[in-house]
Design a protein around this motif. Structure first.
Motif, PDB file in Angstrom:
ATOM      1  N   PRO A   1      38.566  34.840  38.047  1.00 12.44           N
ATOM      2  CA  PRO A   1      39.565  33.944  37.467  1.00 12.44           C
ATOM      3  C   PRO A   1      39.213  33.193  36.355  1.00 12.44           C
ATOM      4  O   PRO A   1      38.160  32.625  36.319  1.00 12.44           O
ATOM      5  N   PRO A   2      39.867  32.899  35.302  1.00 10.36           N
ATOM      6  CA  PRO A   2      39.411  32.026  34.166  1.00 10.36           C
ATOM      7  C   PRO A   2      39.499  30.683  34.434  1.00 10.36           C
ATOM      8  O   PRO A   2      38.560  30.148  33.934  1.00 10.36           O
ATOM      9  N   THR A   3      39.905  30.237  35.508  1.00 11.20           N
ATOM     10  CA  THR A   3      39.932  28.878  35.894  1.00 11.20           C
ATOM     11  C   THR A   3      40.288  28.877  37.606  1.00 11.20           C
ATOM     12  O   THR A   3      41.208  29.685  37.854  1.00 11.20           O
ATOM     13  N   THR A   4      39.492  28.016  38.220  1.00  7.30           N
ATOM     14  CA  THR A   4      39.793  27.808  39.556  1.00  7.30           C
ATOM     15  C   THR A   4      40.479  26.379  39.984  1.00  7.30           C
ATOM     16  O   THR A   4      40.354  25.899  41.210  1.00  7.30           O
ATOM     17  N   ARG A   5      40.673  25.619  38.832  1.00  7.62           N
ATOM     18  CA  ARG A   5      41.154  24.452  39.122  1.00  7.62           C
ATOM     19  C   ARG A   5      42.561  24.468  40.054  1.00  7.62           C
ATOM     20  O   ARG A   5      42.747  23.633  40.960  1.00  7.62           O
ATOM     21  N   SER A   6      43.400  25.411  39.743  1.00  6.61           N
ATOM     22  CA  SER A   6      44.630  25.701  40.591  1.00  6.61           C
ATOM     23  C   SER A   6      44.452  27.211  40.508  1.00  6.61           C
ATOM     24  O   SER A   6      43.956  27.681  39.797  1.00  6.61           O
ATOM     25  N   THR A   7      45.348  27.903  41.665  1.00  4.27           N
ATOM     26  CA  THR A   7      45.064  29.237  41.889  1.00  4.27           C
ATOM     27  C   THR A   7      46.432  29.977  42.022  1.00  4.27           C
ATOM     28  O   THR A   7      46.576  31.297  42.180  1.00  4.27           O
ATOM     29  N   GLU A   8      47.499  29.100  41.950  1.00  5.71           N
ATOM     30  CA  GLU A   8      48.911  29.646  42.033  1.00  5.71           C
ATOM     31  C   GLU A   8      49.318  30.536  41.001  1.00  5.71           C
ATOM     32  O   GLU A   8      49.833  31.405  41.342  1.00  5.71           O
ATOM     33  N   TYR A   9      48.563  30.495  39.847  1.00  5.82           N
ATOM     34  CA  TYR A   9      48.878  31.338  38.660  1.00  5.82           C
ATOM     35  C   TYR A   9      48.408  32.784  38.905  1.00  5.82           C
ATOM     36  O   TYR A   9      48.950  33.756  38.416  1.00  5.82           O
ATOM     37  N   LEU A  10      47.457  32.959  39.658  1.00  8.04           N
ATOM     38  CA  LEU A  10      46.907  34.438  39.957  1.00  8.04           C
ATOM     39  C   LEU A  10      48.069  35.283  40.844  1.00  8.04           C
ATOM     40  O   LEU A  10      47.974  36.467  40.347  1.00  8.04           O
ATOM     41  N   ALA A  11      49.151  34.767  41.344  1.00  6.56           N
ATOM     42  CA  ALA A  11      50.165  35.404  42.048  1.00  6.56           C
ATOM     43  C   ALA A  11      51.369  35.727  40.874  1.00  6.56           C
ATOM     44  O   ALA A  11      52.285  36.425  41.347  1.00  6.56           O
ATOM     45  N   HIS A  12      51.325  35.007  40.059  1.00 11.44           N
ATOM     46  CA  HIS A  12      52.463  35.105  39.215  1.00 11.44           C
ATOM     47  C   HIS A  12      52.541  36.404  38.203  1.00 11.44           C
ATOM     48  O   HIS A  12      51.532  36.734  37.909  1.00 11.44           O
ATOM     49  N   ALA A  13      53.702  36.934  38.020  1.00 11.12           N
ATOM     50  CA  ALA A  13      53.814  38.285  37.581  1.00 11.12           C
ATOM     51  C   ALA A  13      53.487  38.578  36.180  1.00 11.12           C
ATOM     52  O   ALA A  13      53.192  39.683  35.648  1.00 11.12           O
ATOM     53  N   ASN A  14      53.422  37.462  35.603  1.00  5.64           N
ATOM     54  CA  ASN A  14      53.089  37.611  33.981  1.00  5.64           C
ATOM     55  C   ASN A  14      51.533  37.133  33.823  1.00  5.64           C
ATOM     56  O   ASN A  14      51.093  36.880  32.647  1.00  5.64           O
ATOM     57  N   PHE A  15      50.900  36.869  34.888  1.00  4.98           N
ATOM     58  CA  PHE A  15      49.445  36.586  34.501  1.00  4.98           C
ATOM     59  C   PHE A  15      48.695  37.911  34.663  1.00  4.98           C
ATOM     60  O   PHE A  15      48.742  38.470  36.103  1.00  4.98           O
ATOM     61  N   HIS A  16      47.856  38.592  34.054  1.00  6.07           N
ATOM     62  CA  HIS A  16      47.277  39.776  34.073  1.00  6.07           C
ATOM     63  C   HIS A  16      45.745  39.362  34.097  1.00  6.07           C
ATOM     64  O   HIS A  16      45.088  39.456  33.221  1.00  6.07           O
ATOM     65  N   GLY A  17      45.389  39.508  35.360  1.00  2.00           N
ATOM     66  CA  GLY A  17      43.981  39.084  35.615  1.00  2.00           C
ATOM     67  C   GLY A  17      42.903  40.301  35.077  1.00  2.00           C
ATOM     68  O   GLY A  17      41.667  40.342  35.035  1.00  2.00           O
ATOM     69  N   ASN A  18      43.368  41.428  35.217  1.00  2.00           N
ATOM     70  CA  ASN A  18      42.577  42.634  34.920  1.00  2.00           C
ATOM     71  C   ASN A  18      43.421  43.653  33.867  1.00  2.00           C
ATOM     72  O   ASN A  18      44.115  44.435  34.524  1.00  2.00           O
ATOM     73  N   PRO A  19      43.160  43.689  32.644  1.00  2.00           N
ATOM     74  CA  PRO A  19      44.105  44.215  31.909  1.00  2.00           C
ATOM     75  C   PRO A  19      43.762  45.660  31.746  1.00  2.00           C
ATOM     76  O   PRO A  19      44.687  46.703  31.454  1.00  2.00           O
ATOM     77  N   TRP A  20      42.841  46.087  32.686  1.00  2.35           N
ATOM     78  CA  TRP A  20      42.437  47.566  32.824  1.00  2.35           C
ATOM     79  C   TRP A  20      43.156  48.237  34.288  1.00  2.35           C
ATOM     80  O   TRP A  20      43.131  49.200  34.737  1.00  2.35           O
ATOM     81  N   ALA A  21      43.696  47.239  35.040  1.00  2.00           N
ATOM     82  CA  ALA A  21      44.209  47.680  36.221  1.00  2.00           C
ATOM     83  C   ALA A  21      45.641  48.500  36.162  1.00  2.00           C
ATOM     84  O   ALA A  21      46.169  48.776  34.849  1.00  2.00           O
ATOM     85  N   GLN A  22      45.756  49.558  36.962  1.00  2.00           N
ATOM     86  CA  GLN A  22      46.808  50.533  36.889  1.00  2.00           C
ATOM     87  C   GLN A  22      48.216  49.706  36.749  1.00  2.00           C
ATOM     88  O   GLN A  22      48.607  48.899  37.583  1.00  2.00           O
TER      89      GLN A  22
END
Length: 454
Positions: free
Chosen positions: A149-170
């Motif tokens: 994760p690019p930042t861990t100050r908050s983590t709610e963004y990780l579940a957002h549909a428009n956050f792409h944590g791995n551009p190589w994911a299926q």
């Protein structure tokens, strides 16, 4: 590559030896890097340097001539072509036993755990369906793990549909519409691939690229003129970053006077990069990572000229805008994401984008990787992350070191996990050498073991 090199070992084993290739992807061979069926994703190394066999430098080029209609501009071919190349090499190994006695079996599954036997002479590998493989040697060829994760100050963004944590994911990036705004975290080769993919898909929205240094990878340029190798005479034994940096800069200045590009000077040192890195004590390696790793990635890991030209056009037109700073926080909104960026001690800035894509590179720190297989080996003390968080501690052969610093007789690794030993441990020219050396070492040990047993 290791399987292919095992099949090519000279000399006959006095017995049949089974090699189990555990690979959960639909096709063994291409791996993550060469799977994407996108012609715009180019190799960033020229095809003449990408043979799987160091002793046959023309192998990949000859394969291209015989099997592919692709026109490789300036010798930079698509990664999907290299994926087909590796797939074919592996399929040939799997089809029939090798003449030297190795038999290869592909298990289209995930390895869940590796348990070293009490006598440390073998290990049991458990697969996802419960199958257990008792093996004399286990090689962790795990490749790269998704970005952290690019930042861990908050983590709610990780579940957002428009956050792409791995551009190589299926299926990643498929929900980006034509005019959506996009923010990239990182300006390296991954960011370039993402931009080229968006462009090929007809994306016309603005793209903001955020990085700590604001630099894009340098473009490849080639000259017929070579530069003399100065490692042995001036760099062998250099044990400080400053000494190496001063020497390299001096030669870049000399080369410039002679009309030779700085890239040629750095390329002269490529065969020696692992020795230069290993010659630095740990504090010097840490100093390099703090102060020079960013600029090194820009000048060393270059982009094909045609890709660099496209990125330059996108920057000049304003479609891509660069922001210098570190991402401090990401906050999800209804459809957008708010990204807080800060440069040094300047006041933080807030950027709004419909999509945010992490292009920061893979997670290298094996103390943070949560794959069950890695966690199990780490917990049992058989896998030791290195102090600089680059990979796994190993001996000269790639054998894993345990908590007491002893080399395993069973567990080995190669590839990105060996960055602590070589630093440069991700490109094909380095990986194929590791595969050749490890195949020879395993073959030697197998012969010795059987001779001792008999």
């Amino acid at each position: 590559m290791l399987a292919v090199q095992l099949a090519r070992l000279s000399g006959d084993l006095p017995y049949a030896c089974d090699v189990h290739l555990v690979e959960p992807r639909p096709v063994p061979g291409p791996g993550l890097a060469y799977t994407a069926r996108r012609p715009e994703y180019l190799l960033n190394v020229r095809s003449q340097f990408l043979s799987a066999f160091p002793d046959q430098p023309d192998h990949f080029q000859n394969w291209l001539r015989l099997t592919s209609s692709e026109i490789c501009q300036q010798s930079f071919c698509s990664r999907q072509s290299y994926g087909r190349y590796m797939q074919q090499l592996v399929s040939q190994v799997l089809e029939w036993p090798s003449l030297n006695g190795f038999r290869f079996t592909w298990h289209n599954q995930t390895a869940r755990s590796v348990v070293v036997q009490p006598d440390s002479k073998a290990a049991t590998v458990q697969l996802s369906d419960g199958t257990e493989l008792l093996s004399e040697y286990v090689v962790l060829a795990l490749g790269n793990f998704p970005p952290p994760p690019p930042t861990t100050r908050s983590t709610e963004y990780l579940a957002h549909a428009n956050f792409h944590g791995n551009p190589w994911a299926q299926g990643a990036l498929r929900n980006i519409d034509t005019h959506d705004s996009v923010l990239l975290i990182g300006t390296g080769l991954t960011a370039i691939d993402v931009l080229l993919g968006l462009r090929a898909d007809g994306h016309q929205g603005t793209v903001t690229a955020v990085s700590g240094h604001g630099r894009w990878p340098a473009a490849h340029e080639f000259q017929q003129t070579s530069y003399p190798d100065f490692y042995a005479s001036e760099l062998a034994g250099a044990d400080t970053v400053l000494a190496v940096l001063q020497t390299v800069r001096r030669h870049v200045r000399i080369a410039k006077v002679q009309g030779i590009n700085w890239r040629t000077v750095l390329d002269t040192l490529r065969p020696h990069l692992g020795r230069i890195w290993a010659g630095w004590p740990l504090p010097e390696q840490a100093r390099f990572l703090r102060h020079l790793a960013g600029i090194w990635s820009v000048v060393r890991h270059r982009s094909p000229p045609q890709n660099a030209s496209i990125i330059s056009e996108m920057l000049q037109s304003g479609q891509v805008q660069s922001e210098v700073g570190r991402v401090r926080d990401i906050v999800p909104m209804t459809k957008n994401l708010r990204v807080t960026v800060q440069k040094g001690q300047e006041p933080p800035r807030q950027l709004i984008a419909r999509h945010v894509i992490a292009c920061t590179g893979p997670l290298l720190d094996y103390s943070r990787i949560q794959e069950p297989l890695v966690v199990g080996l780490r917990t049992s003390g058989n896998l030791q992350p290195d102090e600089l968080h680059l990979g796994i501690q190993t001996d000269a052969y790639g054998a894993l070191l345990n908590a007491q610093g002893q080399a395993s007789e069973v567990l080995f690794t190669l590839g990105p996990s060996r960055r602590p030993a070589f630093f440069e441990s991700t490109a094909v020219p380095e990986l194929r050498e590791q595969a050749v050396e490890l195949a020879r070492e395993l073959g030697r040990r197998l012969l010795e073991n059987r001779a001792t047993t008999n």
